[in-house]
Scaffold this motif. Structure first.
Motif, short mmCIF file in Angstrom:
data_model
loop_
_atom_site.label_atom_id
_atom_site.label_comp_id
_atom_site.label_asym_id
_atom_site.label_seq_id
_atom_site.Cartn_x
_atom_site.Cartn_y
_atom_site.Cartn_z
N ASP A 95 -26.65 -30.85 -12.38
CA ASP A 95 -27.05 -31.48 -13.63
C ASP A 95 -25.91 -31.45 -14.64
O ASP A 95 -24.91 -30.77 -14.46
CB ASP A 95 -28.27 -30.75 -14.21
N GLY A 96 -26.11 -32.22 -15.69
CA GLY A 96 -25.13 -32.25 -16.77
C GLY A 96 -25.71 -31.54 -17.99
O GLY A 96 -26.91 -31.61 -18.25
N TYR A 97 -24.82 -30.89 -18.75
CA TYR A 97 -25.29 -30.11 -19.90
C TYR A 97 -25.15 -30.91 -21.18
O TYR A 97 -24.11 -31.51 -21.43
CB TYR A 97 -24.48 -28.80 -19.98
N ILE A 98 -26.20 -30.91 -21.97
CA ILE A 98 -26.12 -31.48 -23.32
C ILE A 98 -26.65 -30.42 -24.27
O ILE A 98 -27.81 -30.02 -24.19
CB ILE A 98 -26.93 -32.78 -23.46
N GLY A 99 -25.77 -29.92 -25.16
CA GLY A 99 -26.21 -28.89 -26.09
C GLY A 99 -25.02 -28.22 -26.74
O GLY A 99 -23.88 -28.66 -26.59
N VAL B 90 -29.50 -31.97 -17.99
CA VAL B 90 -30.00 -33.33 -17.78
C VAL B 90 -29.64 -33.75 -16.35
O VAL B 90 -28.50 -33.56 -15.92
CB VAL B 90 -29.31 -34.29 -18.79
N PRO B 91 -30.60 -34.30 -15.63
CA PRO B 91 -30.27 -34.77 -14.27
C PRO B 91 -29.13 -35.79 -14.32
O PRO B 91 -29.10 -36.63 -15.21
CB PRO B 91 -31.55 -35.44 -13.78
N SER B 92 -28.21 -35.70 -13.38
CA SER B 92 -27.09 -36.62 -13.32
C SER B 92 -27.38 -37.74 -12.34
O SER B 92 -27.75 -37.47 -11.20
CB SER B 92 -25.84 -35.90 -12.83
N TYR B 93 -27.19 -38.96 -12.79
CA TYR B 93 -27.38 -40.09 -11.89
C TYR B 93 -26.12 -40.95 -11.86
O TYR B 93 -25.63 -41.36 -12.91
CB TYR B 93 -28.57 -40.96 -12.34
N VAL C 16 -23.95 -38.11 -18.40
CA VAL C 16 -23.48 -36.77 -18.02
C VAL C 16 -22.91 -36.74 -16.60
O VAL C 16 -22.28 -35.76 -16.20
CB VAL C 16 -24.60 -35.70 -18.12
N GLN C 17 -23.11 -37.81 -15.84
CA GLN C 17 -22.74 -37.76 -14.43
C GLN C 17 -21.25 -37.50 -14.18
O GLN C 17 -20.91 -36.66 -13.36
CB GLN C 17 -23.23 -39.04 -13.73
N PRO C 18 -20.34 -38.18 -14.90
CA PRO C 18 -18.92 -37.85 -14.65
C PRO C 18 -18.59 -36.38 -14.97
O PRO C 18 -17.75 -35.78 -14.31
CB PRO C 18 -18.18 -38.80 -15.59
N TYR C 19 -19.26 -35.81 -15.97
CA TYR C 19 -19.07 -34.37 -16.25
C TYR C 19 -19.54 -33.53 -15.06
O TYR C 19 -18.86 -32.60 -14.64
CB TYR C 19 -19.88 -33.96 -17.48
N SER C 20 -20.73 -33.87 -14.54
CA SER C 20 -21.28 -33.08 -13.43
C SER C 20 -20.34 -33.09 -12.24
O SER C 20 -20.22 -32.11 -11.52
CB SER C 20 -22.61 -33.66 -12.98
N ASP D 287 -20.36 -29.42 -33.62
CA ASP D 287 -21.34 -30.51 -33.75
C ASP D 287 -22.43 -30.29 -32.70
O ASP D 287 -22.23 -29.58 -31.71
CB ASP D 287 -20.68 -31.88 -33.50
N ALA D 288 -23.56 -30.95 -32.92
CA ALA D 288 -24.61 -30.86 -31.90
C ALA D 288 -24.05 -31.41 -30.59
O ALA D 288 -23.27 -32.36 -30.59
CB ALA D 288 -25.82 -31.68 -32.33
N ASN D 289 -24.41 -30.77 -29.48
CA ASN D 289 -24.06 -31.27 -28.14
C ASN D 289 -22.55 -31.29 -27.85
O ASN D 289 -22.08 -32.09 -27.07
CB ASN D 289 -24.63 -32.68 -27.93
N TRP D 290 -21.80 -30.42 -28.48
CA TRP D 290 -20.35 -30.42 -28.25
C TRP D 290 -19.97 -29.67 -26.98
O TRP D 290 -18.97 -29.97 -26.34
CB TRP D 290 -19.62 -29.77 -29.43
N TYR D 291 -20.81 -28.68 -26.58
CA TYR D 291 -20.37 -27.71 -25.59
C TYR D 291 -20.23 -28.33 -24.20
O TYR D 291 -21.14 -29.00 -23.70
CB TYR D 291 -21.35 -26.53 -25.53
N GLY D 292 -19.08 -28.09 -23.62
CA GLY D 292 -18.82 -28.61 -22.28
C GLY D 292 -18.45 -30.08 -22.29
O GLY D 292 -18.26 -30.68 -21.23
N HIS D 293 -18.37 -30.67 -23.49
CA HIS D 293 -18.00 -32.08 -23.58
C HIS D 293 -16.63 -32.21 -24.24
O HIS D 293 -16.12 -31.26 -24.82
CB HIS D 293 -19.04 -32.84 -24.40
#
Lengths: 1021, 522
Positions: free
Chosen positions: A660-664, A672-675, B57-61, B211-217
């Motif tokens: 999954d991918g992290y949003i937070g 979040v599931p990755s597709y 989020v897929q490219p991150y995963s 910022d909100a949602n910054w972590y790991g991005h």
């Protein structure tokens, strides 16, 4: 008075004359004989309609529905001629006999026979294409599991191989005229069963098959258009014959004996080897022959009971088939039950022909993991099978390297229940003379239920904490075909026409669902109580790897229009042309439809004046054809679209997790599931096309045409080769793409000869010989999607590639390092381009690797002799393949000292220490390539027909003994040099079960070569 | 005439009825279009906010699936830092570990092709998302980030991978869309220029740390760190130094006030390191949601993993080279990232400390010394220092630790290095101050040798110190090349040619695309 007297005198003259004639006739009647008898075929079935002619006269009769005939002759010095289409004509002197029973012998290569050409039939002598027909009487005998092996060695250019050995659950591979595709395409010929394309041969009982026609050239097969690149094999099942009911029974009892097997070191040899090379190995003090522990001597039985009969209007044929087969390993079995019924009836003044046909089969297959037999080669021979307490021994701390194969075999259950149903309704109607309409509807349904259970006692289960895993997978295929044709036959003087126009629509829907669970409280429920596994509900369990659930469905359609013209002038000048337009849902928008066509012509030279009544040349026909076909069978659905999926990753313990991918913000957030896409799309995906030229000569020579034969030369070229090719990375996402790329060529020559050396009522000797030479060459490998110059494939262990596809070279061409010896420290030396022997690290693949020979045989030969003497009959078939390299991949491991802690070794390393690779990686090179040529005594059968009394309820009884795969002459070190002829797709991993590559005996797949010995009984009632 | 006669016949009507029935059957189903049942395609996805998030989020995963695989191997095993010796006669991965150590890999080595493919797979995923989202109307979707930011982040993921390609392969093709045919090799300096331009162009659309949602991005700070890395190595990449530009980027991070050094050396690597004040960009891992980081399994000895860490499989594959272990002073706290000597564990039930028992029934004793890379008759069963820099949680082999890509400590040492290089390779007071700040927490206050002076901090010493500080952080290969020591001889590796500073374009790639140019020397 005188006048009266005179008149009266005259009358008696007439009367006298009449009387005299009558007397003569009475006298003649007294001299005549009544001759009667039964005419049957070889299996004892009555043959109605056989022509019985008195030689040199016009007197004759035909057999009735029960095969009986009667003739009245005025003396017994005549000779009777029995003739029937497709059978050898027999001449039998009467010599005072009054009952003459005749057994007609099928004439395998009769020019009068009818050839099935797809959407119609043709007389053999008018055929202008390369088509080989094999009748039931010529089929191979013995324990025939896969019906295609009935014609193994019978058709020049058709390579059939049983790379799975006598494994009852392994199907044969077959391929016509060399490979026609690579990388994901199916190159197997299209199977047409009773007119329905795409049938499943696995549901047909071998005894129900009447004939198999092989359409070899593109002109013949182009009537099946897009599916015919690999050729077409038409299977025709038996029909009922008018007459009293005939019941036949065929049964076999057989066993498989190991003919070639790997010998590995025993405990003392193994320990001695370790000591000699100062290697530390485990010694558990046992001396186990792991192969013997895992295998048995199988017993196989087959039974087939068939009944047929009918009257002039309606005929029927029905059969029941049963097989109970065992594999060599302890659990592998196949139980097969099949019922088949076919009714033909005529109505409306015989204008309407209606056929209904049903086949239903049940297959119950138990699979042993074929990896287990290979595992016996890995096992340390000092390991015992059982601990002293009776539990299975397992090597502690083992990374799945030497797990106990006997335990794995007996603690795992894996079976398939396969149900197949096929129903066909076929109506044809003679609208007016010669003009006929036909509608055919076929439905086929195949249901597979795979069930697996791994016991909690199993090593992998207990060590991973899965503690018992059950799994079931239901997979269904629903296939519907509607075909309609209009045909018109017309004879105008010597001009003969046949026209066919048709339409076909096929829809195939596949769907599946599966579920699994683990951590079962008891092994007793196997896979019958999936809900009992605790892993689905107990979220605290460490290993829930067995919990799976899913379903899927795919659909594809094929729509086709076709037409054909057949014309001949006086059966001397022959012509045929056909066209077919096919559309497939699997191709990209704008590329779905394509046209395929074929044309052929023939000249029956023997009908020309200069050859009429020639003593040597009885029949001679020259023919030539050109045609185009496509490859639909290998196409994969939806490859022109991006298919998205959730990302998952498997870990080192075999568990799968969502990726999954992290949003937070790190402390609060969500996963979040990755597709994302799972494939490279190909918006240009289009048809693969083949074009083929064939020139052939059919001939029959000498007295009684005792020698007949066929020679064909062909040149086929495949363009827009479809398959999974290396993709350009970048800009593609993945390293492979389903694409059209390049072209290649098969050129070859085929020869088939049939000779009847001796044929009389006492002794018959017939021979047939086939030879096929095929030269395959890749012409190019690039297209708009694939830009490669060459492609390595056939990975043996994830790192080594064995083959390379490159322009100018054949497919399945071995490629790589050229062995140059060993360095002082025992490491590899390879030859570089400059000819020097250098270590691997100094080798440049681009310049130093070489093409090392192809794994595909160039030449296939077969030679069959059949004998009949009195009530004895015998046949022997030799089969040979020549001109190829073979690679025994097991030598990579079992002769490499570096593997000593994880494998056992072949005894070769003790018998010839030079074969032990002492200090080198498992690297594929020319060192491992061997000559693959072989010759097999493939089928030997001896039969005796027990003489039955006239009027006995048993009309015919025959016992036979058959040996299959009796002996192999070869220099190859593996168990069998006969590997799959590239008929299924080349798999990137040849170690996958069921897939092997030409010339490669896989690393982890192993089934010993066996000879199958059978006793057969057949009876006709 | 004849026709009319036939058409009046009832039997002909029957024939016609049959044909009509067949024709109806045919017309009613004559479609050969793809029917999708169980497949998700581009056209039936991107319909809802959660679907767009899943694609975003897929490219991150994907980074999480490859970074600790071959990418780690190519960055570490080709250096003097980590090695995988042969054990129990078993040469792993077709000998690839050893070829990496000895710098005799070839164009046909599977791992090099895997790395190339992984990099471009990530770029392909980013390209797919960037193109697919363009036409999606997100105005009615409740998304956590704007469309512009999602696209900018995807471009930054693409740039991160182009940076890795620039570092590993040098001259590589650049593609921004799928479907480009025969993309040609771009010279290394031009790849560098492309990156500098693209990162600067995307920077404004990115969020900031906190910022909100910054972590790991990818945040603006992460983008500065990536630019700093590229400038730091500009001399290697282009032949022209860019130390001033690097300092500017480092300062943007240091002066942002958003980061500070963690109090202890190992805080950035804890199992739950999401609260580290030092980390700038991490790849988040999670034992349930994002696996792929299994350092414990790779490194811990099989006899030790079960009792001490509750992990059933330990492979003892990756160990440190003795010379690298010897870089650490005895009083350097960072030496505790190695398991060496007699091994003990705390029994989970009794709480007692017990010896770890080895295969031969003795207490497991790990030696920093490794007998040999190959085996030569000996066995390496207990050889090599095992690294536990990333904290191992008991019983968890798919680790929760987020993998650190950029952190403040590195940025500070980078700035110091730039200042030294601008100063002719001699340390300045500011440079020494920066390095000492990072180093200080690894020693007890006042410990001997814990601080550098302008005299003791030479460039070679800085390389050693970077080694000690950034061990197993996939920086060693790039550092050794920049400091000119990558081609030196060490342990079982002879001095090797300079062309090994770049990996070859894999054989599979060059044969698939004739526009690709092989790197010199291969």
């Amino acid at each position: 008075m005188n006048f009266t007297i005179t008149k009266n005198r005259q009358k008696p003259k007439w009367l006298l004359l009449l009387l005299f004639i009558m007397l003569i006739q009475i006298h003649a009647n007294a001299q005549s004989v009544n001759i009667a008898g039964n005419v049957t075929d070889e299996t004892g079935q009555a043959l109605p309609g056989v022509n019985v002619k008195v030689k040199g006269t016009t007197i004759g009769a035909a057999t009735d529905a029960n095969g009986k005939y009667t003739l009245r002759l005025d003396n017994s010095r005549f000779t009777l001629i029995f003739s029937y289409l497709g059978y050898v004509t027999q001449e039998i002197p009467v010599n005072g006999q009054t009952f003459i029973d005749v057994k007609m012998v099928a004439d395998p290569k009769s020019l009068k026979e009818v050839v099935v050409i797809g959407y119609g039939t043709q007389k053999r002598e008018n055929v202008t294409d390369a088509i080989t027909t094999v009748k039931a009487s010529e089929f191979n005998n013995g324990n025939i599991n896969d019906p295609i092996t009935l014609i193994e060695g019978k058709v020049a250019g058709l390579a059939i191989s049983r790379s799975g050995g006598s494994d009852p659950n392994a199907l044969a591979d077959f391929q016509l005229r060399g490979p026609s595709t690579v990388f994901g395409g199916s190159t197997q010929p299209l199977l047409v069963i009773d007119g329905v394309p795409g049938g499943d041969l696995e549901m047909i009982a071998p005894q129900d098959i009447a004939s198999i026609d092989v359409l070899k050239d593109a002109s013949a097969s182009s009537i099946y258009g897009a599916r015919a690149s690999g050729g077409v094999i038409i299977v025709t099942t038996k029909k009922g014959k008018p007459g009293t009911s005939t019941i036949t029974y065929d049964g076999t009892l057989s066993t498989d004996l190991i003919s070639k097997n790997y010998q590995v070191l025993d405990a003392s040899q193994y320990l001695a080897l370790a000591k000699q090379y100062k290697k530390k190995v485990k010694n558990e003090k046992a001396n186990t022959n792991w192969f013997d522990e895992l295998t048995r001597t199988p017993v196989n039985t087959t039974h087939n009971l068939a009944i047929n009969g009918g009257d002039a209007k309606t005929t029927y044929y029905a059969s029941v088939d049963y097989k109970n087969l065992e594999g060599l390993d302890l659990v592998n079995t196949r139980r097969f039950v099949e019922g088949h019924a076919r009714v033909n009836t005529k109505a409306l003044n015989d204008k309407l022909n209606f056929t209904v046909e049903f086949t239903n089969s049940f297959d119950n297959k138990n699979f042993g993991n074929s990896g287990n037999i290979a595992q016996t080669l890995n096992m340390n021979p000092t390991f015992p099978v059982y601990n002293p307490d009776g539990t299975y021994y397992q090597n502690p701390g083992d990374y799945n390297l030497q797990t106990n194969p006997v335990a794995s075999e007996l603690l795992n259950t894996n079976n398939d229940i396969e149900k197949r149903f096929q129903g066909t309704a076929d109506i044809s109607y003679d609208i007016f003379s010669g003009f006929k309409a036909n509608v055919n509807y076929n439905t086929r349904r195949e249901d597979y239920l795979n069930s697996q259970y791994a016991s909690s006692q199993d090593f992998l289960q207990s060590s991973s904490g899965e503690n018992g895993t059950a799994y079931r997978n239901e997979y269904n295929i629903t296939d519907n075909v509607v075909q309609g044709t209009l045909s018109y036959d017309k004879q105008i003087k010597k001009h003969s026409f046949n026209l066919v126009a048709g339409y076909s629509y096929q829809d195939t829907f596949d769907d599946s669902f599966y579920a699994g669970n683990n951590n079962f409280p008891s092994d007793a429920t196997l896979y019958y109580n999936l809900g009992a596994g605790q892993a689905l509900t107990d979220f605290t369990l460490a290993n829930r790897g067995g919990v799976v659930m899913g379903s899927s469905a795919t659909e594809n359609q094929l729509e086709s229009f076709f037409g054909r013209v057949i014309y001949n002038y006086d059966e001397k000048y022959l012509f045929k042309a056909s066209i077919r337009r096919d559309g497939s849902s699997k191709l990209a928008a704008g590329h779905k439809f394509a046209n395929f066509y074929g044309a052929s012509a023939g000249w029956v030279i023997s009908k020309e004046n200069f050859l009429q009544d020639n003593k040597t040349i009885k029949f001679l026909k020259l023919r030539g054809s050109y045609g185009t076909t496509g490859n639909e069978q290998g196409l994969i659905e939806y490859q022109s679209l991006y298919l998205l999926n959730r990302m998952y990753t498997g870990d080192a313990e075999g568990l799968t997790f969502p990726q999954d991918g992290y949003i937070g913000n790190g402390t609060t957030g969500t996963w979040v599931p990755s597709y994302g896409p799972t494939n490279n799309t190909n918006p240009d995906l289009e048809w693969e096309t083949q074009r083929q030229i064939d020139i052939g000569l059919d001939f029959s020579l000498f007295h009684d045409s005792w020698l007949t034969g066929t020679i064909d030369v062909y040149d086929k070229r495949i363009n827009n080769l479809l398959g999974t090719f290396s993709a350009q990375v970048p800009s593609n996402i993945f390293s492979s793409i389903y694409a059209n790329a390049g072209s290649f060529q098969d050129r070859g020559i085929e020869l088939a000869l049939n000779a009847t050396f001796v044929k009389n009522s006492k002794f018959t000797w017939m021979s047939s010989f086939t030879a096929a030479y095929n030269k395959n060459k890749v012409l190019s490998l690039s297209s708009s999607e694939f830009h490669g110059s060459a492609e390595s494939y056939g990975s043996i262990d994830g790192a080594n590639y064995a083959y390379r596809l490159a322009p100018g070279e054949p497919t399945a061409e071995f490629y790589g390092r050229v062995f140059a010896g060993f360095a002082k420290d025992g490491s590899w030396l390879f030859r570089n381009a400059a000819g020097q022997a250098v270590p691997d690290g100094q080798l440049n693949p681009a310049t130093d690797y070489k093409y090392l020979g192809s794994g595909l045989p160039t030449t296939n030969l077969s030679f069959t002799n059949t004998f009949r003497y009195g009530n004895f009959d015998a046949s022997i078939m030799l089969r040979s393949a020549l001109g190829f390299k073979a690679f025994n991949a097991k030598r990579l491991i079992h002769e490499n000292l570096g593997q000593i802690t994880r494998t056992n070794f072949f005894t070769s390393v003790v018998n010839d220490p030079n074969t032990l690779v002492k200090n080198a990686d498992q690297t594929f090179s020319s060192y491992y390539l061997e000559n693959g040529d072989y010759m097999k005594i493939d089928n030997l059968s001896i039969g005796y027909t027990i003489p039955m009394k006239q009027g006995s309820s048993i009309k015919r009884l025959r016992v036979s003994f058959i040996a299959q795969n009796l002996f192999t002459f070869t220099g190859f070190s593996g168990v069998d040099p006969e590997q799959a002829p590239l008929s299924t797709s080349i798999d990137s991993n040849p170690n996958d079960e069921g897939l092997s590559n030409p010339g490669i005996e896989p690393l982890y797949n192993y089934y010993p070569a066996t000879r199958t010995l059978s006793l057969g009984l057949s009876a006709t009632f | 005439m004849k026709k009319i006669k036939f058409f009046t016949k009832p039997k002909l009507l029957l024939g016609l009825v049959m044909l009509t029935a067949a024709a109806i059957g045919v017309v009613s189903c004559n479609k050969v279009n793809e029917h999708v049942y169980s497949q998700i395609t581009t056209s039936n996805f991107f319909q809802t906010a959660s679907q767009v998030e899943s694609a975003y989020v897929q490219p991150y995963s994907f980074i999480a699936t490859h970074i600790y695989q071959v990418h780690f191997a190519l960055a570490e095993f080709a250096t003097d830092e980590a090695v995988c010796p042969e054990r129990y006669g078993y040469i792993d991965q077709d000998g690839m570990w050893n070829r990496l150590h000895q710098h005799n890999w070839t164009t046909d080595d599977a791992w090099i092709a895997t790395e190339w493919n992984d990099m471009y797979q990530a770029i392909g995923y980013a390209n797919y998302f960037i193109d697919a989202i363009q036409n999606v109307d997100v105005s009615k979707m409740d998304l956590p980030v704007s469309k512009a930011q999602m696209i900018a982040e995807a471009k930054m993921i693409r740039d991160l991978h182009y940076y890795w390609l620039l570092d590993e392969f040098g001259n590589v093709p650049i593609v921004e869309h799928i479907g480009v045919v025969n993309p040609p090799t771009v010279a290394r300096a031009d790849v560098y220029a492309y990156l500098v331009k693209d990162i600067n162009a995307n920077m404004p659309q990115l969020s900031h740390k906190g910022d909100a949602n910054w972590y790991g991005h990818f945040t603006q700070e992460a983008a500065h760190a990536l630019l700093a890395k590229i400038y730091l190595n500009a001399q290697v990449f282009t032949g022209t130094q860019q130390y001033a530009a690097c300092i500017t980027e480092c300062d943007a991070i240091i002066n942002s006030g958003k980061f500070s050094l963690d109090a202890t050396w190992d805080a950035p690597f804890l199992a739950h390191n999401e609260n580290s004040a030092e980390n700038i960009f991490v790849v988040p891992f999670d034992s349930q949601h994002a696996i792929g980081f299994n350092a414990a399994q790779q490194q811990i000895h099989w006899d030790e993993a079960p009792p001490k860490y509750g992990i059933s499989d330990g492979w003892a594959k990756v160990v440190s080279q003795e010379s690298f272990y010897d870089l650490y002073a005895k009083n350097d706290l960072r030496i505790n990232q190695w398991l060496v000597g007699p091994q003990t564990y705390v029994d989970q039930t009794t709480g007692k400390t017990e010896p770890v028992i080895d295969d031969d029934g003795n207490q497991l004793t790990l030696t920093p010394q490794i007998q040999s890379l190959g085996e030569d008759g000996a066995d390496n069963a207990y050889s090599g220092a095992a690294n536990v820099k990333y904290q191992i949680e008991y019983g968890i082999y798919n680790m929760n630790n987020d993998l650190v890509v950029f952190r403040l400590g590195d940025i500070m040492d980078m700035k110091a290095e730039c200042e030294m290089r601008q100063n002719g390779g001699v340390a300045t007071a500011d440079a020494v101050g920066l390095v000492n700040q990072v180093r200080a927490r690894s020693f007890k206050p006042g410990a001997i040798g814990s601080t550098y002076t302008t005299a003791t901090l030479t460039l070679d010493e800085l390389l050693d110190e970077r080694g000690r500080e950034f061990s197993y952080e996939m920086k060693r290969r790039e550092d050794m090349i920049r400091f000119g020591h990558f081609n030196d001889a060490w342990w079982e590796k002879p001095a090797t040619d300079k062309h090994y500073e770049l990996y070859p374009i894999p054989y599979s790639a060059t044969t698939g695309n004739s526009a690709l140019k092989q790197n010199p020397g291969y």
